[in-house]
Design a protein around this motif. Sequence first.
Motif, mmCIF file in Angstrom:
data_model
loop_
_atom_site.group_PDB
_atom_site.id
_atom_site.type_symbol
_atom_site.label_atom_id
_atom_site.label_comp_id
_atom_site.label_asym_id
_atom_site.label_seq_id
_atom_site.Cartn_x
_atom_site.Cartn_y
_atom_site.Cartn_z
ATOM 1 N N LEU A 12 0.820 -1.191 0.000
ATOM 2 C CA LEU A 12 0.000 0.000 0.000
ATOM 3 C C LEU A 12 0.861 1.250 0.000
ATOM 4 C CD1 LEU A 12 -2.790 -1.019 2.470
ATOM 5 C CD2 LEU A 12 -2.935 -0.804 0.006
ATOM 6 N N MET A 15 -0.059 3.996 2.348
ATOM 7 C CA MET A 15 0.160 3.863 3.786
ATOM 8 C C MET A 15 1.636 3.891 4.149
ATOM 9 S SD MET A 15 -2.572 1.099 5.089
ATOM 10 C CE MET A 15 -1.888 1.299 6.717
ATOM 11 N N ILE A 37 2.804 -1.526 7.951
ATOM 12 C CA ILE A 37 1.801 -2.353 7.287
ATOM 13 C C ILE A 37 1.330 -3.468 8.210
ATOM 14 C CG2 ILE A 37 1.381 -3.899 5.331
ATOM 15 C CD1 ILE A 37 1.666 -1.038 4.469
ATOM 16 N N GLU A 38 2.254 -4.062 8.903
ATOM 17 C CA GLU A 38 1.846 -5.181 9.764
ATOM 18 C C GLU A 38 0.989 -4.719 10.930
ATOM 19 O OE1 GLU A 38 5.341 -7.340 10.714
ATOM 20 O OE2 GLU A 38 5.443 -8.307 8.740
ATOM 21 N N SER A 39 1.219 -3.525 11.370
ATOM 22 C CA SER A 39 0.388 -3.013 12.459
ATOM 23 C C SER A 39 -1.033 -2.743 11.994
ATOM 24 C CB SER A 39 0.970 -1.704 12.997
ATOM 25 O OG SER A 39 2.311 -1.885 13.381
ATOM 26 N N SER A 40 -1.157 -2.523 10.724
ATOM 27 C CA SER A 40 -2.460 -2.116 10.204
ATOM 28 C C SER A 40 -3.239 -3.250 9.576
ATOM 29 C CB SER A 40 -2.267 -1.029 9.139
ATOM 30 O OG SER A 40 -1.559 0.059 9.664
ATOM 31 N N LYS A 41 -2.527 -4.182 9.093
ATOM 32 C CA LYS A 41 -3.147 -5.221 8.288
ATOM 33 C C LYS A 41 -4.339 -5.860 8.996
ATOM 34 C CE LYS A 41 -1.432 -7.852 4.517
ATOM 35 N NZ LYS A 41 -0.207 -7.959 3.721
ATOM 36 N N SER A 43 -7.071 -4.509 9.695
ATOM 37 C CA SER A 43 -7.987 -3.538 10.299
ATOM 38 C C SER A 43 -8.921 -2.970 9.241
ATOM 39 C CB SER A 43 -7.192 -2.402 10.927
ATOM 40 O OG SER A 43 -6.544 -1.644 9.932
ATOM 41 N N TYR A 46 -7.249 -0.379 7.277
ATOM 42 C CA TYR A 46 -6.387 -0.928 6.238
ATOM 43 C C TYR A 46 -7.197 -1.347 5.022
ATOM 44 C CZ TYR A 46 -2.959 -4.039 4.039
ATOM 45 O OH TYR A 46 -2.116 -4.651 3.150
ATOM 46 N N GLU A 47 -8.297 -2.022 5.295
ATOM 47 C CA GLU A 47 -9.136 -2.462 4.188
ATOM 48 C C GLU A 47 -9.593 -1.274 3.354
ATOM 49 O OE1 GLU A 47 -9.564 -5.542 3.341
ATOM 50 O OE2 GLU A 47 -8.372 -6.170 5.068
ATOM 51 N N GLU A 49 -8.131 1.602 3.105
ATOM 52 C CA GLU A 49 -6.985 2.146 2.389
ATOM 53 C C GLU A 49 -6.680 1.302 1.158
ATOM 54 O OE1 GLU A 49 -4.990 5.059 3.089
ATOM 55 O OE2 GLU A 49 -6.942 5.327 4.030
ATOM 56 N N ALA A 50 -6.785 0.010 1.342
ATOM 57 C CA ALA A 50 -6.526 -0.889 0.216
ATOM 58 C C ALA A 50 -7.512 -0.609 -0.905
ATOM 59 C CB ALA A 50 -6.631 -2.339 0.677
#
Length: 860
Positions: A12, A15, A37-41, A43, A46-47, A49-50
């Motif tokens: 992303l 991000m 990224i790993e902190s957000s994935k 969530s 995150y979705e 943002e994706a």
Amino acid sequence: MESTSANGGGFLSRMALNDNKAGMEGLDRDRINKIIIESSKGSRFYENEAKKELQVNQRIEKMMLQRAQITEQQLQKAHTQVERMASELDISRDLSRVIVHVDMDAFYAAVEMRDCPELKDKPMAVGSMSMLSTSNYHARKFGVRAAMPGFIAKKLCPNLVIVPTNFDKYRAVSNEIREIFAEYDPHFQPVSLDEAYLDFTDHLEQRISWPESLRTHCLRTDITETGELQSKVPQGSEPCVENLSPVLFEDSPSTSPSLPASGEKVESGGGSEVFGTCVEEAVREMRFRIEQKTTLTASAGIAPNMMLAKVCSDINKPNGQYRLPSNREAVMDFTQTLPVRKVSGIGKVSEKMLSSLGITSCAHLRQQMALLSLMFSETAWHHFMRISLGLGSTHMERDGERKSMSTERTFKEMSVAEEQLSLCRELCEDLAADMKKEGLRGKTVTLKLKNVKFEVKTRAWTLPCAVATTDEIFAAAKDLLKTEIDFVSPQRLRLRLMGVRISTFLSADDKKPQQKSIVGFLQQGSSGPSQGIRAYAKKQRLQVKSLSGPDKGHGSVCSGFTQRGTDNRKSSGSAIEMHESAQGLLGSSGNSSITHVECVHVALPEASASTSGCAATNSETLTCPVCFGEVRTTDLHVFNRHIDQCLSGVTTKPHQPTDTDSESDGDGGLKGLTARDEGIQEEVQDKERQKRSDPEEDLYDFKMGEALHGPSVTQSEDTGGRGPWERLSGDEPLLDHRSFRSVHSSQKASSSRDCDPGAQTSHLEEHPGHEGSTLICPVCQVSQNTDDLTVFNHHVDLCLNQEVLHKLGEHAPSSSSSTVRPPITAKKGKGEGERGPPASPPAKKAKARGSQNTIDKFFM
DNA sequence: GCGGATCAC
DNA sequence: TATGGTGATCCGC
């Protein structure tokens, strides 16, 4: 299917760490990004943002397609035009001004460190675990930066100290520095609490003849913590900045203000310092004085225009300055290597789009102008052109009048309607208080909602006259909110943010004679007729409700709707999408007939509760209930004549605030310089569908509420990435005069299948409402596709009001528009979106020549 | 005029 | 546990 464009590897880019800012050089980006990224994935954030990233990628793909269609001949022609314009711009280049951009270093963090010396040596940031406003330079080494949530920052830097914001304090410091700014340029233009543009030209003219005494400034004497009076004098040749500065900058690349600019001899002694007369000395002096006064450091950029000055202030940050000489060669050399992202106004999306065209520096920009002129709107490529030539604004903008005021709040999930309404009122109270402070009144009330999936929607309502009080604002906001709530009922809105904004302020002209509105006038008397007005205004809010409502799983997902509101440029770059829209969406162009036969949900909240009307006040003018224009009279006969005219089709334009727009410059902000973003592809949907098996998702999701999905949208199916707020596009627009832009894309045709108007209609016919009772309106005699009494009552309510309006335009041919059509059976005209008919005054279409359609009719 | 998107701070 | 608030602008509808 993974996007084929850049960053298609699932990473992303939106991000990722933004190391554009000072203090972020040489970091281990990969490691930091991995943590981010790993902190957000996983969530919801995150979705979302994706999803947004995918949309951007799709835009890029469309853009590439568009580029592929451009012929050499077109490019040649464009090149000629572009070059002609470039030389014109070049000739008119103004290098006569000396513009300075001043920016405090890590402002909030610096203030906090100043006031709490223990923080000096620690990585710290200002904000909360949810969001950081800024960080100090220690923390930046860990990748901790502004706009990063604190909990992620903590992962990057476990020892990070997070200090809550204290805006009052920052404002106070800001006032201090602004006092200094004003001495160099009384018309300085503040950007934020810690940033401003100044025009030093006049100051320098005077300064050249200033005696030394005027250029001498004392070093600060200070009370230390022990109460001891201390004079902060540089020791030896090494100025004692450390004592003064709360931080920060052990490896600052720059010169302290206490060091003279090279080339100018300056005496330094005792408790004061003498500054020279050149620009750099003057700016250094200003920074010195800021530091003396606040114990905080500032950086500055000196250049012939604002765009360049802004870039320059970043170069020797922190605690430094940089001057770009005022000659064409220096400017052009400078821009050659300047990354586009450094330019204010080009954000991450624009950067990415440009990058996909191979454009990363301003030199590229210059080289690709012909192409850009073919792919972007005039506004956009003109802006690019100016950037590529190193042009920018050379005058301080007069602080323009405020255009909107808003307040919004994020909170833990809220899905109970009563709480939502109550919060809405609170927001309106806050807003009204702010409005009062500035003595403002505005006509447009906008409700902003963000659901727990981070999807944002706004709903606006422009009232016939300006409002300001809590009750007035709330009356409108509440109606907007209720409409949304009703719309998804019996499901709930699952909100994480709500905001209320007010705009369309009265211009100065409007303010003086406070207006007397017909509505207020009427409201004073009785409750009867005025409701016609209110109902009329409310009609704008008619919403189309999905017949399928809460029951899931029937009907097809309409996937061909173009996504609306994506940024596109006016005259260029749009032809392609226009074409696509027309072809894919509406099938045949120019077909202004019904695209949907939809069930309109009349979501009028209890009509009597609304106080959205105008609070009548004062003399001088009356507001016409037809055109909403101001009539400068108190004579009812005159006023009636005006209304007659309006009713007979002579429309009067309400007064518009004077547009003081001076040239919108590069610094003004050109947002989203991208080609169009079409609807999201089906693959996305599929993906999203798979992801979305969340059982708790039975509560309302914005997407389902999109009115235009109408009957064909299903709840369970369409929760995916497929444009949540999609709406039906309008009819085929005129093509741009440059015909070569109307590139045809074949994609649309296939994806539009589901949206074929015929399909919609027939689909509706297959599902004529709830499989339950239907109710027949006693007024319009049309059976209503609802068994919801509230909805039904709203319809009847509106019909009754419309009768009043009809009486108003008695002799008018009824042929006219759907505006007076009973709401539930109303057809949606093209381009009107889900909001139903626009609020064109009813009488506008009513022709009543010769008849006495006077104000009296309102009382009948 | 509306709504979504982008941008800056 | 957890991803802001305010204001502005652009663009297609």
